[in-house]
Structure formats: structure tokens, C-alpha cells
Design a protein around this motif. Sequence first.
Motif, PDB file in Angstrom:
ATOM      1  N   ALA A 174       0.838  -1.385   0.153  1.00  0.00           N
ATOM      2  CA  ALA A 174       0.169   0.230  -0.074  1.00  0.00           C
ATOM      3  C   ALA A 174       1.044   1.115  -0.008  1.00  0.00           C
ATOM      4  O   ALA A 174       0.540   2.258  -0.508  1.00  0.00           O
ATOM      5  CB  ALA A 174      -0.848   0.076   1.178  1.00  0.00           C
ATOM      6  N   LEU A 175       2.074   1.098   0.719  1.00  0.00           N
ATOM      7  CA  LEU A 175       2.983   2.453   0.955  1.00  0.00           C
ATOM      8  C   LEU A 175       4.035   2.460  -0.471  1.00  0.00           C
ATOM      9  O   LEU A 175       4.768   3.407  -0.373  1.00  0.00           O
ATOM     10  CB  LEU A 175       3.708   2.236   2.000  1.00  0.00           C
ATOM     11  N   GLY A 176       3.966   1.485  -1.469  1.00  0.00           N
ATOM     12  CA  GLY A 176       4.724   1.423  -2.474  1.00  0.00           C
ATOM     13  C   GLY A 176       6.135   1.066  -2.064  1.00  0.00           C
ATOM     14  O   GLY A 176       7.160   1.489  -2.850  1.00  0.00           O
ATOM     15  N   LEU A 177       6.129   0.462  -1.038  1.00  0.00           N
ATOM     16  CA  LEU A 177       7.612  -0.231  -0.597  1.00  0.00           C
ATOM     17  C   LEU A 177       7.657  -1.743  -1.086  1.00  0.00           C
ATOM     18  O   LEU A 177       6.958  -2.005  -1.475  1.00  0.00           O
ATOM     19  CB  LEU A 177       7.629  -0.153   0.957  1.00  0.00           C
ATOM     20  N   LYS A 178       8.861  -2.033  -0.923  1.00  0.00           N
ATOM     21  CA  LYS A 178       9.381  -3.394  -1.306  1.00  0.00           C
ATOM     22  C   LYS A 178       8.596  -4.437  -0.643  1.00  0.00           C
ATOM     23  O   LYS A 178       8.555  -4.504   0.750  1.00  0.00           O
ATOM     24  CB  LYS A 178      10.817  -3.558  -1.172  1.00  0.00           C
ATOM     25  N   HIS A 179       7.774  -5.366  -1.372  1.00  0.00           N
ATOM     26  CA  HIS A 179       6.990  -6.165  -0.685  1.00  0.00           C
ATOM     27  C   HIS A 179       6.775  -7.836  -1.238  1.00  0.00           C
ATOM     28  O   HIS A 179       6.139  -8.470  -0.889  1.00  0.00           O
ATOM     29  CB  HIS A 179       5.448  -5.916  -0.739  1.00  0.00           C
ATOM     30  N   ASP A 180       8.123  -8.118  -1.646  1.00  0.00           N
ATOM     31  CA  ASP A 180       8.238  -9.310  -2.544  1.00  0.00           C
ATOM     32  C   ASP A 180       9.223 -10.226  -1.797  1.00  0.00           C
ATOM     33  O   ASP A 180       9.315 -11.531  -2.110  1.00  0.00           O
ATOM     34  CB  ASP A 180       8.520  -9.085  -4.068  1.00  0.00           C
ATOM     35  N   GLY A 181       9.885  -9.763  -0.670  1.00  0.00           N
ATOM     36  CA  GLY A 181      10.864 -10.956   0.099  1.00  0.00           C
ATOM     37  C   GLY A 181      10.069 -11.528   1.195  1.00  0.00           C
ATOM     38  O   GLY A 181       8.591 -11.667   1.040  1.00  0.00           O
ATOM     39  N   THR A 182      10.587 -11.978   2.137  1.00  0.00           N
ATOM     40  CA  THR A 182       9.842 -12.765   3.247  1.00  0.00           C
ATOM     41  C   THR A 182       8.899 -11.469   3.863  1.00  0.00           C
ATOM     42  O   THR A 182       9.464 -10.305   3.874  1.00  0.00           O
ATOM     43  CB  THR A 182      10.800 -13.533   3.993  1.00  0.00           C
ATOM     44  N   ASP A 183       8.265 -11.947   4.895  1.00  0.00           N
ATOM     45  CA  ASP A 183       7.654 -11.164   5.719  1.00  0.00           C
ATOM     46  C   ASP A 183       8.603 -10.217   6.554  1.00  0.00           C
ATOM     47  O   ASP A 183       8.234  -9.136   7.086  1.00  0.00           O
ATOM     48  CB  ASP A 183       6.742 -11.863   6.635  1.00  0.00           C
ATOM     49  N   PHE A 184       9.585 -10.908   7.079  1.00  0.00           N
ATOM     50  CA  PHE A 184      10.536 -10.118   7.829  1.00  0.00           C
ATOM     51  C   PHE A 184      11.468  -9.334   7.199  1.00  0.00           C
ATOM     52  O   PHE A 184      11.761  -8.276   7.747  1.00  0.00           O
ATOM     53  CB  PHE A 184      11.466 -11.297   8.728  1.00  0.00           C
ATOM     54  N   GLU A 185      11.683  -9.583   5.932  1.00  0.00           N
ATOM     55  CA  GLU A 185      12.296  -8.429   5.183  1.00  0.00           C
ATOM     56  C   GLU A 185      11.504  -7.301   4.740  1.00  0.00           C
ATOM     57  O   GLU A 185      11.887  -6.286   4.861  1.00  0.00           O
ATOM     58  CB  GLU A 185      12.864  -9.260   3.807  1.00  0.00           C
ATOM     59  N   CYS A 186      10.130  -7.533   4.624  1.00  0.00           N
ATOM     60  CA  CYS A 186       9.162  -6.599   4.468  1.00  0.00           C
ATOM     61  C   CYS A 186       9.162  -5.745   5.643  1.00  0.00           C
ATOM     62  O   CYS A 186       9.011  -4.603   5.866  1.00  0.00           O
ATOM     63  CB  CYS A 186       7.688  -7.131   4.453  1.00  0.00           C
ATOM     64  N   MET A 187       8.927  -6.313   7.060  1.00  0.00           N
ATOM     65  CA  MET A 187       9.209  -5.627   8.376  1.00  0.00           C
ATOM     66  C   MET A 187      10.170  -4.531   8.334  1.00  0.00           C
ATOM     67  O   MET A 187      10.163  -3.496   8.833  1.00  0.00           O
ATOM     68  CB  MET A 187       9.453  -6.493   9.686  1.00  0.00           C
ATOM     69  N   ASP A 188      11.509  -5.172   8.059  1.00  0.00           N
ATOM     70  CA  ASP A 188      12.792  -4.236   7.985  1.00  0.00           C
ATOM     71  C   ASP A 188      12.537  -3.037   7.191  1.00  0.00           C
ATOM     72  O   ASP A 188      12.905  -1.831   7.346  1.00  0.00           O
ATOM     73  CB  ASP A 188      13.995  -5.087   7.790  1.00  0.00           C
ATOM     74  N   GLU A 189      12.124  -3.450   6.002  1.00  0.00           N
ATOM     75  CA  GLU A 189      11.916  -2.311   4.910  1.00  0.00           C
ATOM     76  C   GLU A 189      10.885  -1.278   5.383  1.00  0.00           C
ATOM     77  O   GLU A 189      11.075  -0.094   5.387  1.00  0.00           O
ATOM     78  CB  GLU A 189      11.346  -3.032   3.538  1.00  0.00           C
ATOM     79  N   LEU A 190       9.687  -1.717   6.067  1.00  0.00           N
ATOM     80  CA  LEU A 190       8.637  -0.826   6.861  1.00  0.00           C
ATOM     81  C   LEU A 190       9.302  -0.142   7.844  1.00  0.00           C
ATOM     82  O   LEU A 190       9.267   1.059   7.750  1.00  0.00           O
ATOM     83  CB  LEU A 190       7.659  -1.606   7.301  1.00  0.00           C
ATOM     84  N   SER A 191       9.997  -0.519   8.472  1.00  0.00           N
ATOM     85  CA  SER A 191      10.805   0.198   9.542  1.00  0.00           C
ATOM     86  C   SER A 191      11.654   0.975   9.258  1.00  0.00           C
ATOM     87  O   SER A 191      11.714   2.323   9.700  1.00  0.00           O
ATOM     88  CB  SER A 191      11.511  -0.867  10.901  1.00  0.00           C
ATOM     89  N   GLU A 192      12.582   0.727   8.326  1.00  0.00           N
ATOM     90  CA  GLU A 192      13.610   2.043   7.690  1.00  0.00           C
ATOM     91  C   GLU A 192      12.891   2.780   6.788  1.00  0.00           C
ATOM     92  O   GLU A 192      13.357   3.958   7.188  1.00  0.00           O
ATOM     93  CB  GLU A 192      14.433   0.888   6.749  1.00  0.00           C
TER      94      GLU A 192
END
Length: 495
Positions: free
Chosen positions: A437-455
Motif C-alpha cells: 500500500a505504501l509503495g515499498l518493497k513487498h516481494d521478500g519474506t515477511d521479515f524482510e518486509c518488516m525491516d523495509e517498513l521500519s527503515e
Amino acid sequence: MNKFHSTRSTTDSLTSKQAIRKGIADDGGLFVTDELGERLVPIDDLAGRSYQQIAYDVLSVLLDDFTEEELKACITKAYGPQWSDERITPVKPLGQDWVMELFHGPTSAFKDVALQILPRFMARTTPADGDPDEKIMIVTATSGDTGKAALAGFADAEGTGITVFYPQGRVSRVQELQMTTQQGSNVNVCAVEGNFDDAQSTVKKIFGDRDLAARLEKDAHVALSSANSINVGRLVPQVVYYFSAYAQLLEQQAVNVGDPVDFVVPTGNFGDVLAGYYAKMLGLPVRQLVVASDRNNVLFDFLTTGTYNRKRPFYETISPSMDILISSNLERMLYYMSEKDPRLTAYLMNDLAEWGAFEVPPELLAQIRRLFATGWADEDQVRRMIAECFSEHGYVLDPHTACGYFVMQQMPADPGVPRVLLSTASPYKFPRVVNEALGLKHDGTDFECMDELSEKTGTEIPPMLRSLETADVRFRDCVEISDMGHYVEQCADRL
């Protein structure tokens, strides 16, 4: 003293301890008390009171057979250092509105508020038949969040076991890992082939199975009870955070004592919003409760037409905890709104069981609609709200809260009445959806997505969620709906 009986008959007369231990009435109804609203919770000195003090004020009215010492011990243990914010359910400004964050507990979802205290209530109840060896087996179905919160609350709690069923492939990966990695010698987790409604309906049937109950009592000294919001001990702790929200609005000078407030509540099972109705009955100046649904908008249709119809397409959405077609707690609201008419409630619930639908009389619908407003959001609208809320306010919503945010944006604002949106879960439980929804990277694992969201958003990942990546999966069981009763029996034998 409050006496509890079924929504469908008045034959029972139980104390709150007995009602909590039993979970659900023998006739399939939910426990209610006709004394609700006779004693009010004073609001003129709410400002400045801690969450724990407010919890005592509210719970001592609703659960009046617990002693002061018992209640205070339960509250101290339930709302302590396992919470990441000392206000427990902090209220924060969101533009002209307010958001109450209910996800600062150990499992990052609003269910923690009740499920940290329910096991402590349960430990202070006594067996109905005086069997000193009797243990309680909690059996619960989850659409995602209840399961983990119940497991965390009941893990290794003395005299109890817990079995949680969740719909296979229909919860987020993070939610699934939260359950399947749960530690504790008395916990059991099992996926089922079917959706949440199938699992919830079967759990209710298990509770109503007299033969099974007799076998469990005889062979294992085990009685069944519930941790879903059908259990009154799960529902009443949620009333507290409505009073806490009001206390915080008083402190921030957003209201004066007695000023009305609107609450916008994302809900599937109707428990979270029903707690707001209880708060109103106890004297909180609630003007309107807004029921926000996702694409499974059975509550929206009911609140606009008076017809409740579960025979409809079931959608798997990006807000999975609200993918529900049978809203169990609606039954309690119907009971109170129909001027405590158990015959009408039983008649409506019978129609729902038999025909898949019921229709309330027009005058009852008119009364319900005076308090309950409603709206719903589809998945595109949910994604758009997550993006809009972040770009306008720098605030990250999870997809369930985003349903509520959308509905709130559709409502005409009244400058004299603050609106509080209940935020039911951390966005980090649904990182893939939020990132997309935020246009961030979302094709890795859920944990990679968490790290991306936090950053990218500068927000913090709850440590308990991030650590799931390396946690050991303990439970891989999956059964057919028809085998759930047998599975419960096996778990009870191991207790």
C-alpha cells in the motif's frame, strides 16, 4: 450482586466467576446480566487515573463477586511490564481525530487487553461440581489474533490447557508463526480445512456436545471453556479501554466531563464494539459507535436493512481477522436492545441456525441505529487509506484499522464531538500488505518486509514479531472440520 443467565432464557442464575468458567450457556446462548447499567462508573475524576485504577473501577462493577484483593491482583499481573506503553492503550492525535492504540501488549493485537487478564480470572474460579482435580481446557477458534493472545495468556497457567484452531492458509504468515511457535507444556495449536466461521461454529457445537463433556469429565477430569469474546470474562476487560480513552481526552483537554465522544471500531465478531455499548450503559458519554467492516460486510447490511444474512459469498481479504460472516456477539446487543427479551433473541438465533438469516422488527432496528452507525471498505480503499494516512499524518495503519479510517473519513465531522478510531493491531503483523500500500518493497519474506517498513517509515518493529523468524515451529497439525472434537479429546487426555 450481578447474576448471569443466557441471552436465550432466564433459567440460569450464575455469578460472574461461574459464567466465566462455563464460557457459554447450555442452550448455546451467551451470558448476560440484567443488572448491567444499574451501577455506573463515575467519570468526573477519570482524568489522571492510571489504566490499572480505571480497570478496577470498571471491573468491580461488572464482576462484583471477585474480591477487591482478587481483582487488584489480576489487574497488576495483566497490565504490567509485558506492555510496551505504560498507558496500556494510549490515545494519540491523528489530524483532527484521535487514534487509540490497542496493540502494545505481548502479541501486538487488541486481544491482549482481555487475554492477559482472562487466565487470571479463570484461576480464581472454582469447579461447579466441587471436583478438586478438575482442569479447564480452553478451546477457541481464531481468525488470526485471538489465537496467539489466548496462547500467550494461558501458556503454563496452572489448572488449564488450551487448544486453538485457525483456518489453514487464511491468516497472515506472521499470525501463523505467532501461534505455531508458542512455548508452553499445556498448549495445542491446529489448522483446520475451512474458514473461520466453520471453525467457530464447530467450537460452539463442541461446547454443546453433552456426551463429549461427560467423557472428558469422567476420563480426564476436564471441563471445557472458551477464550473467544463469547466468554463474558473476555468481553468485559475491553470495556475498560473506552473509559481510558475518555480519561486521556480529558487530560488533553479535548473534552470536558460529560461531553459526548464517537468511537469508530473495526470489527468482525462484534465484541470490540459491544464493549463500547457496555461502556455507554455504565455511564460513559458515548454518542455513536461506528461499526467498520471489510468486504465481508454482513454487519453493514444488517445495520442498514435489519436483515442479517450469512448466506453470501465469503471473501478472503487483506484484513483477515475481520473475514467473518457470523458475528457472535451481536446476540448480546440484540438481547439488551430488545429490552432484555430472551424469547425474541432465541427466535432470531434459531432462524440464523436454521435458515442462515434473521430479520429484526422495524422498531428494534430503529433503536439500534440510533446508537450504531456503520460503513465498510473494500481492499482498494483499505490500501488507499494506508497510503493516505501515512502521507498526511506520518502514521502507519494496519489493514483492519484502515477499514475504520476509511469509514471515519466518509462521516461528516462534528467539531464538537471528538472521534476516536480504535487501532486493533500493529502494522507489523501485516507487513506485506502495508508495504504494498505504501509503495515499498513487498516481494521478500515477511521479515524482510518488516525491516523495509521500519527503515522507510522510522517506526519500530515489535521485538516479539521480529524474533519469529528464528523461532522453532512446534505445531504442524491440520484436521478436517469434522475431526475437531476428536482433536480436543486427544488434547484433554494429555492435560
